[in-house]
Structures are given as structure tokens and as C-alpha cells.
Scaffold this motif. Structure first.
Motif, PDB file in Angstrom:
ATOM      1  N   LEU A   1       2.185   1.512 -13.737  1.00 13.13           N
ATOM      2  CA  LEU A   1       1.284   1.642 -14.895  1.00 13.13           C
ATOM      3  C   LEU A   1      -0.166   1.817 -14.469  1.00 13.13           C
ATOM      4  O   LEU A   1      -1.024   2.165 -15.289  1.00 13.13           O
ATOM      5  CB  LEU A   1       1.407   0.409 -15.809  1.00 13.13           C
ATOM      6  CG  LEU A   1       2.807   0.097 -16.355  1.00 13.13           C
ATOM      7  CD1 LEU A   1       2.757  -1.106 -17.280  1.00 13.13           C
ATOM      8  CD2 LEU A   1       3.417   1.291 -17.086  1.00 13.13           C
ATOM      9  N   GLY A   2      -0.451   1.549 -13.213  1.00 10.59           N
ATOM     10  CA  GLY A   2      -1.816   1.652 -12.718  1.00 10.59           C
ATOM     11  C   GLY A   2      -1.859   1.125 -11.297  1.00 10.59           C
ATOM     12  O   GLY A   2      -0.916   0.472 -10.843  1.00 10.59           O
ATOM     13  N   ILE A   3      -2.941   1.428 -10.603  1.00 13.33           N
ATOM     14  CA  ILE A   3      -3.101   0.967  -9.232  1.00 13.33           C
ATOM     15  C   ILE A   3      -4.161  -0.124  -9.220  1.00 13.33           C
ATOM     16  O   ILE A   3      -5.326   0.124  -9.549  1.00 13.33           O
ATOM     17  CB  ILE A   3      -3.510   2.124  -8.306  1.00 13.33           C
ATOM     18  CG1 ILE A   3      -2.421   3.202  -8.327  1.00 13.33           C
ATOM     19  CG2 ILE A   3      -3.748   1.623  -6.880  1.00 13.33           C
ATOM     20  CD1 ILE A   3      -2.844   4.497  -7.642  1.00 13.33           C
ATOM     21  N   ILE A   4      -3.757  -1.322  -8.885  1.00 12.07           N
ATOM     22  CA  ILE A   4      -4.673  -2.464  -8.916  1.00 12.07           C
ATOM     23  C   ILE A   4      -5.637  -2.360  -7.744  1.00 12.07           C
ATOM     24  O   ILE A   4      -5.219  -2.185  -6.593  1.00 12.07           O
ATOM     25  CB  ILE A   4      -3.874  -3.780  -8.870  1.00 12.07           C
ATOM     26  CG1 ILE A   4      -3.047  -3.914 -10.153  1.00 12.07           C
ATOM     27  CG2 ILE A   4      -4.810  -4.980  -8.697  1.00 12.07           C
ATOM     28  CD1 ILE A   4      -2.005  -5.008 -10.106  1.00 12.07           C
ATOM     29  N   THR A   5      -6.944  -2.442  -8.039  1.00  8.69           N
ATOM     30  CA  THR A   5      -7.948  -2.248  -6.992  1.00  8.69           C
ATOM     31  C   THR A   5      -8.777  -3.501  -6.695  1.00  8.69           C
ATOM     32  O   THR A   5      -9.192  -3.702  -5.566  1.00  8.69           O
ATOM     33  CB  THR A   5      -8.891  -1.091  -7.389  1.00  8.69           C
ATOM     34  OG1 THR A   5      -9.293  -1.265  -8.752  1.00  8.69           O
ATOM     35  CG2 THR A   5      -8.187   0.247  -7.230  1.00  8.69           C
TER      36      THR A   5
ATOM     37  N   VAL B   1      -6.898   1.462 -11.513  1.00 10.51           N
ATOM     38  CA  VAL B   1      -7.071   2.891 -11.758  1.00 10.51           C
ATOM     39  C   VAL B   1      -5.825   3.374 -12.490  1.00 10.51           C
ATOM     40  O   VAL B   1      -4.699   3.143 -12.059  1.00 10.51           O
ATOM     41  CB  VAL B   1      -7.274   3.650 -10.438  1.00 10.51           C
ATOM     42  CG1 VAL B   1      -7.275   5.149 -10.673  1.00 10.51           C
ATOM     43  CG2 VAL B   1      -8.578   3.195  -9.773  1.00 10.51           C
ATOM     44  N   LEU B   2      -6.044   4.014 -13.639  1.00 12.04           N
ATOM     45  CA  LEU B   2      -4.940   4.476 -14.470  1.00 12.04           C
ATOM     46  C   LEU B   2      -4.433   5.832 -13.979  1.00 12.04           C
ATOM     47  O   LEU B   2      -5.018   6.450 -13.085  1.00 12.04           O
ATOM     48  CB  LEU B   2      -5.395   4.550 -15.926  1.00 12.04           C
ATOM     49  CG  LEU B   2      -5.955   3.226 -16.477  1.00 12.04           C
ATOM     50  CD1 LEU B   2      -6.459   3.397 -17.914  1.00 12.04           C
ATOM     51  CD2 LEU B   2      -4.902   2.104 -16.417  1.00 12.04           C
TER      52      LEU B   2
ATOM     53  N   PRO C   1       2.090   9.465 -18.658  1.00 21.37           N
ATOM     54  CA  PRO C   1       2.943  10.472 -19.302  1.00 21.37           C
ATOM     55  C   PRO C   1       3.513  11.507 -18.337  1.00 21.37           C
ATOM     56  O   PRO C   1       4.581  12.066 -18.584  1.00 21.37           O
ATOM     57  CB  PRO C   1       2.019  11.120 -20.343  1.00 21.37           C
ATOM     58  CG  PRO C   1       0.632  10.670 -20.008  1.00 21.37           C
ATOM     59  CD  PRO C   1       0.739   9.409 -19.242  1.00 21.37           C
ATOM     60  N   ASN C   2       2.810  11.756 -17.216  1.00 16.38           N
ATOM     61  CA  ASN C   2       3.326  12.760 -16.285  1.00 16.38           C
ATOM     62  C   ASN C   2       4.165  12.171 -15.155  1.00 16.38           C
ATOM     63  O   ASN C   2       4.606  12.891 -14.262  1.00 16.38           O
ATOM     64  CB  ASN C   2       2.173  13.581 -15.708  1.00 16.38           C
ATOM     65  CG  ASN C   2       1.429  14.300 -16.822  1.00 16.38           C
ATOM     66  OD1 ASN C   2       2.053  14.907 -17.701  1.00 16.38           O
ATOM     67  ND2 ASN C   2       0.108  14.190 -16.827  1.00 16.38           N
ATOM     68  N   GLY C   3       4.345  10.874 -15.181  1.00 15.37           N
ATOM     69  CA  GLY C   3       5.237  10.233 -14.209  1.00 15.37           C
ATOM     70  C   GLY C   3       4.801  10.396 -12.763  1.00 15.37           C
ATOM     71  O   GLY C   3       5.623  10.660 -11.892  1.00 15.37           O
ATOM     72  N   ILE C   4       3.513  10.207 -12.493  1.00 18.81           N
ATOM     73  CA  ILE C   4       3.066  10.359 -11.102  1.00 18.81           C
ATOM     74  C   ILE C   4       2.882   9.031 -10.367  1.00 18.81           C
ATOM     75  O   ILE C   4       2.740   9.008  -9.158  1.00 18.81           O
ATOM     76  CB  ILE C   4       1.759  11.189 -10.984  1.00 18.81           C
ATOM     77  CG1 ILE C   4       0.573  10.461 -11.627  1.00 18.81           C
ATOM     78  CG2 ILE C   4       1.936  12.589 -11.563  1.00 18.81           C
ATOM     79  CD1 ILE C   4      -0.772  11.063 -11.199  1.00 18.81           C
ATOM     80  N   LEU C   5       2.884   7.922 -11.113  1.00 19.14           N
ATOM     81  CA  LEU C   5       2.649   6.626 -10.455  1.00 19.14           C
ATOM     82  C   LEU C   5       3.971   5.991 -10.018  1.00 19.14           C
ATOM     83  O   LEU C   5       4.781   5.569 -10.836  1.00 19.14           O
ATOM     84  CB  LEU C   5       1.895   5.680 -11.389  1.00 19.14           C
ATOM     85  CG  LEU C   5       0.435   6.039 -11.703  1.00 19.14           C
ATOM     86  CD1 LEU C   5      -0.174   5.017 -12.650  1.00 19.14           C
ATOM     87  CD2 LEU C   5      -0.391   6.134 -10.423  1.00 19.14           C
ATOM     88  N   ASN C   6       4.156   5.909  -8.721  1.00 21.54           N
ATOM     89  CA  ASN C   6       5.347   5.293  -8.121  1.00 21.54           C
ATOM     90  C   ASN C   6       6.647   5.661  -8.847  1.00 21.54           C
ATOM     91  O   ASN C   6       7.423   4.785  -9.241  1.00 21.54           O
ATOM     92  CB  ASN C   6       5.173   3.762  -8.072  1.00 21.54           C
ATOM     93  CG  ASN C   6       5.767   3.178  -6.792  1.00 21.54           C
ATOM     94  OD1 ASN C   6       6.204   3.912  -5.901  1.00 21.54           O
ATOM     95  ND2 ASN C   6       5.809   1.857  -6.689  1.00 21.54           N
ATOM     96  N   PRO C   7       6.910   6.953  -8.991  1.00 26.84           N
ATOM     97  CA  PRO C   7       8.107   7.367  -9.745  1.00 26.84           C
ATOM     98  C   PRO C   7       9.381   6.905  -9.049  1.00 26.84           C
ATOM     99  O   PRO C   7       9.455   6.863  -7.834  1.00 26.84           O
ATOM    100  CB  PRO C   7       7.992   8.887  -9.765  1.00 26.84           C
ATOM    101  CG  PRO C   7       7.094   9.242  -8.621  1.00 26.84           C
ATOM    102  CD  PRO C   7       6.144   8.092  -8.476  1.00 26.84           C
ATOM    103  N   GLY C   8      10.361   6.555  -9.858  1.00 29.20           N
ATOM    104  CA  GLY C   8      11.637   6.114  -9.293  1.00 29.20           C
ATOM    105  C   GLY C   8      11.650   4.666  -8.868  1.00 29.20           C
ATOM    106  O   GLY C   8      12.618   4.210  -8.259  1.00 29.20           O
ATOM    107  N   LYS C   9      10.564   3.940  -9.173  1.00 32.99           N
ATOM    108  CA  LYS C   9      10.551   2.499  -8.941  1.00 32.99           C
ATOM    109  C   LYS C   9      10.524   1.809 -10.306  1.00 32.99           C
ATOM    110  O   LYS C   9       9.867   2.302 -11.224  1.00 32.99           O
ATOM    111  CB  LYS C   9       9.328   2.054  -8.131  1.00 32.99           C
ATOM    112  CG  LYS C   9       8.983   2.949  -6.964  1.00 32.99           C
ATOM    113  CD  LYS C   9      10.047   2.984  -5.881  1.00 32.99           C
ATOM    114  CE  LYS C   9       9.914   4.205  -4.984  1.00 32.99           C
ATOM    115  NZ  LYS C   9       8.607   4.366  -4.355  1.00 32.99           N
ATOM    116  N   LEU C  10      11.199   0.676 -10.389  1.00 30.42           N
ATOM    117  CA  LEU C  10      11.293  -0.131 -11.607  1.00 30.42           C
ATOM    118  C   LEU C  10      12.087   0.574 -12.706  1.00 30.42           C
ATOM    119  O   LEU C  10      12.973  -0.022 -13.305  1.00 30.42           O
ATOM    120  CB  LEU C  10       9.900  -0.542 -12.103  1.00 30.42           C
ATOM    121  CG  LEU C  10       9.849  -1.675 -13.123  1.00 30.42           C
ATOM    122  CD1 LEU C  10       8.617  -2.566 -12.932  1.00 30.42           C
ATOM    123  CD2 LEU C  10       9.896  -1.190 -14.562  1.00 30.42           C
TER     124      LEU C  10
END
Lengths: 427, 427
Positions: free
Chosen positions: A162-166, A129-130, A413-422
Motif C-alpha cells: 500500500l506504500g513504502i514506509i520511509t 511514499v504512495l 491501482p496499477n499494481g506496482i507495489l510489491n505485486p504478488g505479495k500478500l
């Protein structure tokens, strides 16, 4: 703020859409066994836990593949493969709780990379899921596909940014009918590469693990866990643990490695595990070498990759740096030397917090520089998470770091996926 | 407009900077052996030929790696590895002229993917010149590196559209001491998966090739090349060609496959290659099965991937479609069934150009749809080039295609790197 527990890809997608709409950060969480802070959540984030998506969807015996949901544990997938007479290769200590989605999101390494490659090499297809909630279906069940950029490779090891692996399709390997291990004392650390070359030449592709164990760790493990048995009387600074897997000839091959190793004065003592119980004992010692359980003091850590042939050079030079900084420091090394990968810790026993604050940054800077100079990686298999962000940023080339930032910008672009990691938080 | 022949990464970088400044398209060119039009140059482009960058830079015996310039031929790299007692795995017919830079840029497959994986899995590190002329140095000599997004994976298989690969580090494998091949007649096509399962179970990881050959092709090859010897008297519609590589036990394992195959009525005739000359003969027949040398008529082609277990289903259904379109069409299949990969051609013998113009689009549409429905790929190992652009665009999901376009935009905003290959020209 909350823990979301979706039961399907569609529910993950819905959850991400709602979070995207409200600008809420999402921390994807599998078995929570990562050691770099990858699943830490800030107060303004929701945790998206994949545990309910734990189905084994299909095992294709003929095709040698397994299709699963991301929340299945490593062990569940291993067992489903074994039941079908096949092997799911990725394996490490946390197998009972670590989930395959996390294993792929962090490109886990583990105990048998020399035999089968990293988790990346087991992935044939994936679904994710992107950041805008759309589902990308890359569930391929075939090995070869050159019909465009291989997008799944970007998701693998992206730590949920970059995405949530399902869902996942993994390749399975023929299950080895025989497996045998040996543990041996090196006559000298200079002979480590000779031991590896001997194992490689004798066993070829049947060599599935080649581990280095330090003497201090072995003593600490035997002391702490009375069920573990001392494999032989000799106490040494360094041991190797070798495993072969394949057909019935692996026993003969291991006996050859054992006897040639003594004849060529590579080994001075050792034991060939002749029963399942003996083999399990050796591997339980190995798994109990994780040092943080034995030391209650500040420490610095590295998950070092260097070219295989330079492992001992690394160990000598890192120890010299540590001695130079403070002769009392305890250097502790254990890991997958057959892959050029060593988990390396330096413990500051008896040092105060104030001293640690001075010593640790110097150790990190100097040993990180050493690894970079040797063309290596400071985080070979554990990933970046929060723990290595600044250190990785300092060492990466400008070109590479810029491309990484741009890729995240493209996917999220909005930085909502696991921000502050990697990578550092946006803005 | 011109052919540029740089001798170093710096010269590639300079050339790209000049082209970028003037908006001139660049077509990177290796050995020019690709079959999808990947190195076709339009009149407004320059060709950047890598042939002068053909150095074998270093072989690390202990570490099992080889470092080379991108213009080295496959065969040169194979030979350098062999000299060091190791194996560079990628291999296919064009080995003498194909260059490793092209092999990586197209993620070449070939004859032994079932044993060692695709070219992608051999790449440990790479260096590339980006669209603005900057050099990205990703020359890692270690297997494990989880310090960020794995950028090299994007370059692999990108057909020169994201960067120009200039140097490479490959992993090498232990060189097998023994190698043995057999060719056999299948009693029925229904037994193909039984043959594969038998080979897998008996030989495990020592199975390095499992090929399907069609009877028509074998006859055509034997007729055209008088030096080739007929391996046995039986003429059949389908043969399998199996190769094992490993230690001395491979001979025994192959004998087992041979005798069990007859006993289980999987094979009705066959030959075990007992000499190097015999083995070479089998593989030369295999390499001469490329059909376009035998047919002088219009044709449609696919480089099909489907799940391994569904290969025969694909062959039956594709033939049914062909018969439905025109009962006289010649279906021709050869390839790497152990990987689920078949090179598939349909020849329109005796049909006029006008008829071909009607028939070919229908064949392509219907068989592409079949492959998509089976979850497969229409271009498994040959890549997209110009040949498959529109067909791939029709079949890819919107999400995936959008991501591909955005990735190209990120790496090459002005569209100067191999424009019109893999993706349509910009604008």
C-alpha cells in the motif's frame, strides 16, 4: 532488474514516480530477514533497498518517543533507546539485520509481545511514499489523535503493497531496571495454562515473555552449539521459558512463581537464571530452536495463532492429524504461547519428493482447516508474503477478501507495489 | 424519522439492507454520550440504537478476553471483567451509559491511557455490518494475526461511517491488586515534566494515570458539590493527580514519588490517598472538572494532543493568543497530560453574542494553527463528529484527506452511514 538505494524520502518518491510512469514493479526491501518470501523479486521488478536511510533522527526522553528512518536496524533503535534510559520493545532473533521499516510493514511480533504488544502498538507516526510517488506525512509524535481514519494502521502490516514506509515515530517504554528469566519442565502439558496463569497472577504486567520450547529442539540446539550449556539434567518433551522485567521486585516475583510452580506440581524441574550469563544462555537456546537448520528434508509450516487457552488443544489435534496422515512425521513446535502463537513445523524425514508432494498438501489442508475451525490464524506474525497467499485466500471470508482487494486497488491501482505479495498479482 | 432497536446482528443487517435499498441515512447510536455531535440525526435519517444488544457473551479467564455485544455499557463490561479477576481498561466519566460499541467507533481515550493505551489497543476482534448490509465477521480471539490488512483498525475510530459495530472481543489485563492516588501542587508549571519523569522512573509501567487539574476548576467543583472534600489547604493554579496500580509495591513507589517530589521541589503541597474514600474523593473532583456545567456563556473548545514534552509550551502559547484576542477571556485546561492530551476551553464570560461571533472564529483559527504548527491534533480523543469537520478539513494534508474520502467511498459508496459526521456529507 536493478537495486535502487535511495538516501531520502524525496529520492524514494522520485524513484516511485519513475517506476509508476513506466509501469515497473517495485519490491521494497529492508534487512531481507522475512521468512515468507516478502522481498522476492521477479525479473521485471526493481528492488528498492532502504539501507541507506538508517538515521536515528531524534530521541525525545521526556516524551518517550524515537524518530528514525525506516532503514535503521532493530538493534540500532534498541541501542539508541537504551542510551536514553528507555526501551524500544520489539525484539527478535534477526535484530541485527532486520530494519524497523520492515518490522512495521510486516507488523513483527517476537519475543515480548505479551509484555509490550506487537510492533503495531509501538508506532505513533509514520511517513510513506504512495504508489503514485506522493509522500504521505503521518509523522505524529502524540499518542492520541482521533481526527479521522487512522491511515497508518493500514500501512502497518501491509507488506509494502500500500506504500513504502520511509520514516517512523515509535513510542518508547520505561527501561526496566531488573530482568530475570527461568526455564522449567512442565509436569504435564495439561499444566501449561496453569503455568501461564501463575506467572500472570504473580507478576502482572511485569511478565514480558512466556515461551514454549520442545525437547527435541533443545537437544538439537545443545548438540549443534557446544557453547550452549544444558540448564538442568532433566530431559523432557516440553519446557517453558519465562521472563519478567520491571523494578527490583521482579526477582522476588520470579522466586514466587518458581516455588509455587513446584508446590502446585506444575513444574518438575527448572532453573532460575541468577546471572546475566545464565540468562543469556537460556535465551540463546531459545533462539537456536529455529528448526530448519536441523532438518534436511521437505516440511510444511504454520505460524499458528489460536486463543491462548486453546494452545494445547491445537498441539494435540495437529499431532493427531499428522499421525493419521503418516505416523513417522516429526512435529516441531516452538514459540510465544503467552500470545497464543506457536511456530509449527512438520518434517517429512526419510520421505521421497514424490511422497512429499502427496503428503504436504494434505497436511496443509487439514491443519489449516483445524486452525480455521478454532478461530485462529495460520500466519500470526510472519505475514503472508508469497508463502501463504493461496492458503489465506482459501480461508478468508469472501467479504474480508473483497475488502482487501479493494483497498489495494484504492492505494495502488496499477499494481506496482510489491505485486504478488500478500494478495495475488492483479489480473 | 424513526428509532430502530435491533436485538441481533442479523436484525442490524436486515435494517441496513432496507435502508440501503431506499437510500435512507442511518445514524448508529450507543449511549449517546459523545460530545462532538456524532449521534445527531437529520430529519431524513433513522437512528439505529444498539441498547438491546447488551449481552456479555463470554469471559475467557485463561485467555484474558471478553466477548460482548456492542450495546453493553462500559461499566457492565468493567464489572464482568472484575468478576473474573481481570481488568477491562477503558474508563471515563460516562462509564455508566457509554456503550462499548461507541467507545470503539470513537476510539475513546479516558483516564488511564498512559497505563493501558486507548480503546483501539484493547480490541482483539470485531464484527460489523457494512453499508450494503453484509456482515463482516472479524471476531478474532487471538492477539496476533498477520494474514492480511487489519480491517478492524479502519472501523475503530470511524464514527459509524464505515460500518456499524455489532460485537467485540476485548483483551483484558491482569487486575491490579493495589491502587493508590496522590494529588499535589506543582511549585511551578515548569516542573510538570519533572513530575511526570519522576512518576515514570519510580513506578514504570505501574503508572496508570497522570492528570493535570486547574485551580479554578477545583474551586468551582468544591463549591458546587458540597460532598467533595478539599484535599489540602493550599490553593494553587495547577495540580497533578497521579495514580499507580499493580502489586503491593505501588504504595511504596507512591510514597517515593511523594517524598522525592518534595525534596526536589517539584511539589509544594499534596496528599496521598490512604483510604478508598479519600481516593474516590480525588477522582470525583477530577471528574467534576468538566467546565461547561460552570459557565453559562459562549466558548471555544479543543481536545488538544501535542508531544507530551510540549504540553506546557502549548498552554503558555495558547494563553498568549487568548490574551491577545481579548485579555478578559477565561482559559480552562484539564486532562490527560501524561498522554500529551489536554481538554482546553476558552470561555467568553460577559461577552455578547455579537462579540462571540467575532472572537470565537479568530480564537479557533489561531489556536488550531498553533496546534498544527506544534505537530499536534485538535481532537485527540473526542473524535470529529460534526463539531470539528471543517476545522479538521482545513488542517489535514491534501493527501491524507483524499485518502479518507476514498476510503469512505469504498466502504459506503451511497453515503448512508452516519452522513455528515467525520467527513462532510457527500455531494
Amino acid at each position: 532488474m536493478a537495486v535502487l538505494r535511495p538516501a531520502s524520502t524525496e529520492e524514494v518518491s522520485e524513484a516511485v514516480k519513475i517506476c509508476a510512469e513506466h509501469g515497473v514493479a517495485i519490491v521494497p526491501q529492508g534487512g531481507n530477514t522475512n521468512v515468507c518470501g516478502m522481498t522476492l523479486a521477479s525479473r521485471d521488478a526493481v528492488i528498492l533497498n532502504l539501507s541507506r536511510m538508517n538515521q536515528i533522527i531524534e530521541v525525545d526522553r521526556e516524551g518517550g518517543t524515537i524518530t528514525v528512518e525506516a532503514g535503521a536496524t532493530m538493534q540500532a533503535v534498541q541501542e539508541a533507546a537504551t542510551e536514553a534510559g528507555l526501551l524500544f520493545a520489539p525484539d527478535w532473533g534477526a535484530r541485527g539485520s532486520a530494519q524497523v521499516g520492515g518490522a512495521v510493514a510486516t507488523n513483527g511480533g517476537g519475543l515480548n509481545v505479551i509484555g509490550y504488544g506487537t510492533t503495531r502498538e509501538q508506532v505513533m507516526g509514520l511517513e510513506a511514499v504512495l504508489a503514485d510517488g506522493r509522500i504521505w506525512n503521518g509523522m505524529r509524535h502524540h499518542i492520541k489523535d482521533n481526527s479521522g481514519y487512522d491511515l497508518k494502521q493500514l500501512l502497518i502490516g501491509s507488506e509494502g503493497t500500500l506504500g513504502i514506509i520511509t520514516r517512523l515515530v515509535f513510542r518508547l517504554h520505561p527501561a526496566p531496571s531488573h530482568r530475570i528469566s527461568m526455564m522449567a519442565v512442565l509436569t504435564s502439558t495439561d499444566r501449561l495454562m496453569d503455568a501461564l496463569a501463575l506467572a500472570r497472577q504473580t507478576a502482572g504486567d511485569q511478565l514480558v515473555a512466556f515461551e514454549l520450547m520442545n525437547g527435541l529442539g533443545v537437544e538439537l540446539a545443545l548438540e549443534r552449539y557446544p557453547d550452549l550449556k544444558r540448564p538442568f539434567e532433566t530431559r523432557a518433551d516440553w519446557y517453558v521459558l519465562i521472563q519478567l522485567a520491571g523494578g527490583p521486585t521482579v526477582t522476588e516475583a520470579m522466586e514466587q512463581i518458581f516455588s509455587d510452580g513446584f508446590e502446585q506440581e506444575i513444574f518438575s524441574d527448572g532453573v532460575l537464571a541468577n546471572s546475566i550469563a545464565q540468562e543469556r544462555n537460556l535465551w540463546e537456546i531459545r533462539e537456536q530452536l529455529i528448526p530448519i537448520q536441523y532438518f534436511d528434508c521437505p516440511f510444511a509450516k504454520w505460524d499458528v495463532s489460536v486463543p491462548v487457552s486453546r494452545i494445547m488443544e491445537y498441539l494435540h489435534r495437529a499431532r493427531d492429524i499428522a499421525s493419521d496422515v503418516d505416523p513417522e512425521l516429526v512435529c516441531y513446535a516452538v514459540g510465544h504461547v503467552g500470545d497464543g502463537n506457536i511456530h509449527y513445523n512438520i518434517f517429512l524425514q526419510g520421505r521421497s519428493e514424490a511422497e512429499a508432494e502427496r503428503i504436504i498438501p494434505e497436511l496443509i489442508r487439514r491443519i489449516d482447516d483445524l486452525i480455521a475451525e478454532m478461530g485462529g490464524s495460520i500466519t500470526a506474525e510472519h505475514g503472508v508474503g508469497t508463502a501463504y497467499i493461496e492458503r489465506v485466500r482459501r480461508l478468508k471470508s469472501g467479504v474480508e477478501y473483497e475488502l482487501m482487494l479493494k483497498l489495494r486497488e484504492l492505494f495502488d491501482p496499477n499494481g506496482i507495489l510489491n505485486p504478488g505479495k500478500l494478495l495475488p498479482r492483479k489480473g
